[in-house]
Design an enzyme around this catalytic site. Structure first.
Site, PDB file in Angstrom:
ATOM      1  N   HIS A  46      38.709 108.671 149.241  1.00 22.37           N
ATOM      2  CA  HIS A  46      37.759 107.637 149.626  1.00 22.37           C
ATOM      3  C   HIS A  46      38.258 106.951 150.888  1.00 22.37           C
ATOM      4  CE1 HIS A  46      35.281 104.044 149.472  1.00 22.37           C
ATOM      5  NE2 HIS A  46      34.443 104.802 148.794  1.00 22.37           N
ATOM      6  N   GLU A  72      31.773 109.787 142.717  1.00 22.05           N
ATOM      7  CA  GLU A  72      30.891 110.938 142.523  1.00 22.05           C
ATOM      8  C   GLU A  72      31.401 111.884 141.435  1.00 22.05           C
ATOM      9  OE1 GLU A  72      28.754 112.301 145.550  1.00 22.05           O
ATOM     10  OE2 GLU A  72      28.671 110.339 146.498  1.00 22.05           O
TER      11      GLU A  72
HETATM   12  C1  LIG Z   1      35.483 110.784 151.209  1.00 18.18           C
HETATM   13  C2  LIG Z   1      36.267 111.273 152.421  1.00 18.18           C
HETATM   14  C3  LIG Z   1      35.263 111.728 153.499  1.00 18.18           C
HETATM   15  C4  LIG Z   1      37.119 110.128 152.961  1.00 18.18           C
HETATM   16  O1  LIG Z   1      37.735 110.540 154.102  1.00 18.18           O
HETATM   17  P1  LIG Z   1      38.856 109.690 154.870  1.00 18.18           P
HETATM   18  O2  LIG Z   1      39.319 108.545 154.094  1.00 18.18           O
HETATM   19  O3  LIG Z   1      38.303 109.421 156.217  1.00 18.18           O
HETATM   20  O4  LIG Z   1      40.061 110.650 154.879  1.00 18.18           O
HETATM   21  P2  LIG Z   1      40.408 111.682 155.989  1.00 18.18           P
HETATM   22  O5  LIG Z   1      39.237 112.571 156.254  1.00 18.18           O
HETATM   23  O6  LIG Z   1      40.992 110.946 157.136  1.00 18.18           O
HETATM   24  O7  LIG Z   1      41.543 112.502 155.244  1.00 18.18           O
HETATM   25  C5  LIG Z   1      42.882 112.041 155.157  1.00 18.18           C
HETATM   26  C6  LIG Z   1      43.741 113.185 154.670  1.00 18.18           C
HETATM   27  O8  LIG Z   1      43.475 113.411 153.289  1.00 18.18           O
HETATM   28  C7  LIG Z   1      42.961 114.712 153.082  1.00 18.18           C
HETATM   29  N1  LIG Z   1      41.844 114.632 152.134  1.00 18.18           N
HETATM   30  C8  LIG Z   1      40.947 113.619 152.021  1.00 18.18           C
HETATM   31  N2  LIG Z   1      40.090 113.890 151.031  1.00 18.18           N
HETATM   32  C9  LIG Z   1      40.457 115.077 150.517  1.00 18.18           C
HETATM   33  C10 LIG Z   1      39.953 115.881 149.472  1.00 18.18           C
HETATM   34  N3  LIG Z   1      38.881 115.502 148.767  1.00 18.18           N
HETATM   35  N4  LIG Z   1      40.567 117.049 149.210  1.00 18.18           N
HETATM   36  C11 LIG Z   1      41.651 117.445 149.913  1.00 18.18           C
HETATM   37  N5  LIG Z   1      42.180 116.711 150.920  1.00 18.18           N
HETATM   38  C12 LIG Z   1      41.586 115.554 151.219  1.00 18.18           C
HETATM   39  C13 LIG Z   1      42.457 115.182 154.427  1.00 18.18           C
HETATM   40  O9  LIG Z   1      42.487 116.598 154.531  1.00 18.18           O
HETATM   41  C14 LIG Z   1      43.437 114.510 155.358  1.00 18.18           C
HETATM   42  O10 LIG Z   1      44.621 115.268 155.359  1.00 18.18           O
HETATM   43  P3  LIG Z   1      45.490 115.438 156.705  1.00 18.18           P
HETATM   44  O11 LIG Z   1      46.095 114.065 156.937  1.00 18.18           O
HETATM   45  O12 LIG Z   1      46.468 116.487 156.344  1.00 18.18           O
HETATM   46  O13 LIG Z   1      44.544 115.824 157.801  1.00 18.18           O
HETATM   47  C15 LIG Z   1      37.187 112.448 152.027  1.00 18.18           C
HETATM   48  O14 LIG Z   1      38.130 112.002 151.092  1.00 18.18           O
HETATM   49  C16 LIG Z   1      36.431 113.669 151.514  1.00 18.18           C
HETATM   50  O15 LIG Z   1      36.002 114.499 152.322  1.00 18.18           O
HETATM   51  N6  LIG Z   1      36.257 113.792 150.177  1.00 18.18           N
HETATM   52  C17 LIG Z   1      35.524 114.888 149.610  1.00 18.18           C
HETATM   53  C18 LIG Z   1      34.042 114.631 149.663  1.00 18.18           C
HETATM   54  C19 LIG Z   1      33.578 113.558 148.699  1.00 18.18           C
HETATM   55  O16 LIG Z   1      34.062 113.454 147.577  1.00 18.18           O
HETATM   56  N7  LIG Z   1      32.610 112.759 149.150  1.00 18.18           N
HETATM   57  C20 LIG Z   1      32.060 111.672 148.386  1.00 18.18           C
HETATM   58  C21 LIG Z   1      32.484 110.349 148.931  1.00 18.18           C
HETATM   59  S1  LIG Z   1      32.083 108.978 147.915  1.00 18.18           S
END
Ligand SMILES: CC(C)(COP(=O)(O)OP(=O)(O)OC[C@H]1O[C@@H](n2cnc3c(N)ncnc32)[C@H](O)[C@@H]1OP(=O)(O)O)[C@@H](O)C(=O)NCCC(=O)NCCS
Length: 516
Positions: free
Chosen positions: A399, A452
């Protein structure tokens, strides 16, 4: 101008002496260094050789991510092996290098020794290609951690695993209140008295029917019998509906009328969702039942029969818990569109587009697909490890704000246990393993189940088909969007940030057609 620029070299524009840092220095010391010298970056040196660069922008990003600046070191967070430029290089060459590398500061070397540092700003100022009258403020990518407005609607405290609507804990509201009460709280500003609630419910009832002329058009949008893309269908039909209601830019209609329009959209929204769904299934829509609550009606319009009270309450709690959640992407989208003075229909349709992305609201059915793909408890570890190794994200985890348990997922886990659906125990095992494996493979990222993951389990237990998961989420979030639209309109300023141009320096002559 280009000819004059070519004569200038990096030595003419670089900053010297360079402020340098030691790789073992703490980020707090590095921050002080930047502040004391009034510079935007420090070059990290080892044996007089640049091994990294740390910029003000990195520090803003780190502060907003909650990193502890006193214990983290420069070496951990610097950009390693930075590009360097020779002091004799031309301003054009240096600008091109910066544009290619996407860096904004480059250490300058002479005979292999560090002699200065040059930024894209320095180069462009000399090149006179960009007006520098209005200094831009750099923010982290994705605006993470940046405050863009003041709000009285609610907030999310990521580190504490806590969020609230107005002054109340949102989870407590979900445990103790009806959806209509919380809706009143968000739109009007306080929880209703009994009389106010009665009056509010009557107003909702009045607007909950889809007008006949629009209902006639829904079969075409709902793509009878084919694979249904519900958010696409929803945004098309909502656009039709609000234009048939003749919603005009809010700047021309005033705040009272805007309030009524907000209520109209939220009231009709679930009816629209279920009408589209039923048309897609080649079934005639079911009109809302005047005696049922919002949540009970939602399930009633799905099957044409009243749902068991425990299903109604589970859906109601889910809906309450997802009404609002800080400045998430769709809420911000609604505010941006509202800030232009556009009509409320346009703002909600734009928010729906934003919600449809898998990184925002489009994930719940994907979490179930993952459980399907994992198949059995023995496969969990292998499946997760190979998904992460191939660069995939585990849906329903992580998140942008919560760096601990998401309170919504904790509440929904409890509801899932209460309902006792077919996969609750398996989901709990998967959650435990995903959290542990992500902690091992992505240390320090603090990735936990988000709303979710268990939302999908709860909805599956009730029997809702996966294509209705995100539309169900939208039914509650539209209340949050419209509360934000009302707040934005009440104290508006157009949202218009800036970008930093980092492409090849203009103006270049436009090549003739046949030489392109
Ligand atoms: C929700 C989300 C977009 C938040 O993103 P964020 O806080 O901006 O985090 P980032 O995209 O900067 O990711 C940070 C790190 O964690 C990792 N990461 C984040 N969510 C991850 C996941 N669900 N699975 C695996 N790795 C994940 C990223 O690969 C990144 O790794 P890195 O530092 O090696 O590049 C992200 O966690 C995600 O894509 N989750 C899956 C989709 C999802 O569940 N969406 C519903 C949201 S309510």
């Amino acid at each position: 101008m280009a000819a004059a620029r070519k004569k200038r070299t990096v030595r003419d524009v670089m900053t010297t002496p360079v402020i340098s840092a030691d790789p073992g220095m703490s980020l707090q010391q590095a921050t002080q260094l930047l502040a004391t010298h009034g510079v935007g970056s420090v070059v990290v040196l080892e044996n007089e050789t640049p091994i990294g660069i740390l910029t003000e922008r990195d520090l803003v990003r780190l502060t907003s991510s909650g990193a502890d600046l006193s214990s983290a070191t420069v070496a951990q967070w610097m950009t390693k092996d930075p590009k360097t430029v020779d002091a004799k290089a031309t301003v054009d060459a240096a600008l091109n290098l910066l544009a290619e590398s996407k860096f904004r500061h480059i250490p300058v070397l002479s005979d292999g020794k560090l002699v200065g540092i040059v930024s894209i700003r320095d180069l462009m100022r000399i090149a006179e290609v960009r007006p520098f009258g209005t200094p831009a403020v750099d923010v982290p990518k994705g605006l993470k951690g940046v405050v863009v407005a003041e709000t009285e609607i609610g907030d999310v405290r990521g580190a504490d695993g806590f969020y609230h609507y107005r002054q109340y804990n949102a989870v407590e509201l979900a445990e103790k209140c009806s959806l209509e009460e919380v809706w009143h709280l968000l739109h009007v500003g306080r929880l209703p008295t009994e009389a106010e609630l009665e009056e509010f419910r009557a107003r909702i009832r009045k607007h909950s029917v889809v007008p006949h002329d629009i209902q006639q058009m829904l079969p075409g949008i709902a793509r009878l019998g084919t694979k249904f893309v519900p958010l696409e269908a929803l945004r098309s039909s909502l656009s039709l509906l609000t234009s048939s209601w003749n919603f005009r830019p809010w700047l021309d209609v005033g705040i009272d009328q805007l309030r009524e329009q907000a209520l109209m959209i939220c009231a009709v929204f679930p009816t629209l969702v279920m009408s589209l769904h039923r048309f897609n299934q080649r079934l005639w829509p079911v009109d809302p039942h005047p005696d049922l609550s919002y949540a009970a009606n939602y399930l009633y319009m799905w099957k044409g029969e009243q749902a068991p009270p425990e299903h109604v309450r589970a859906v109601e709690q889910y809906l309450i818990s997802t009404i609002d959640h800080g400045f998430n992407a769709s809420t911000f989208t609604a505010r941006v569109v509202t800030s232009t003075g556009a009509d409320i229909g346009a703002a909600v349709v734009a928010a729906l587009g934003s919600l449809s992305g898998p990184l925002h609201g489009g994930a719940p059915s994907r979490a179930l697909e993952m459980l399907d793909a994992i198949k059995s408890p023995d496969e969990v570890d292998n499946w997760i490890r190979s998904a992460v190794a191939s660069g995939k994200r585990i849906m329903g985890f992580g998140h942008p704000v919560y760096k601990t348990d998401d309170p919504r997922s904790v509440m929904l886990r409890g509801i899932a246990e209460r309902l006792g659906g077919p996969r609750v125990e398996f989901a709990k095992l998967v959650e435990e393993r995903v959290v542990a494996i992500l902690e091992e493979l992505k240390p320090g990222r603090q990735l936990y189940a988000n709303v979710e993951f268990y939302a999908s389990i709860v909805m599956e237990s009730i029997g809702l088909p996966p294509e209705l998961f995100t539309p169900t989420f939208a039914c509650s979030r539209v209340i949050g969007w419209t509360a934000n639209i009302l707040e934005q309109a009440a104290d508006n300023r157009i949202i218009r940030p800036s970008g930093r141009y980092i492409g090849p320096p203009p103006p270049q002559p436009v090549p003739e057609f046949d030489s392109r």
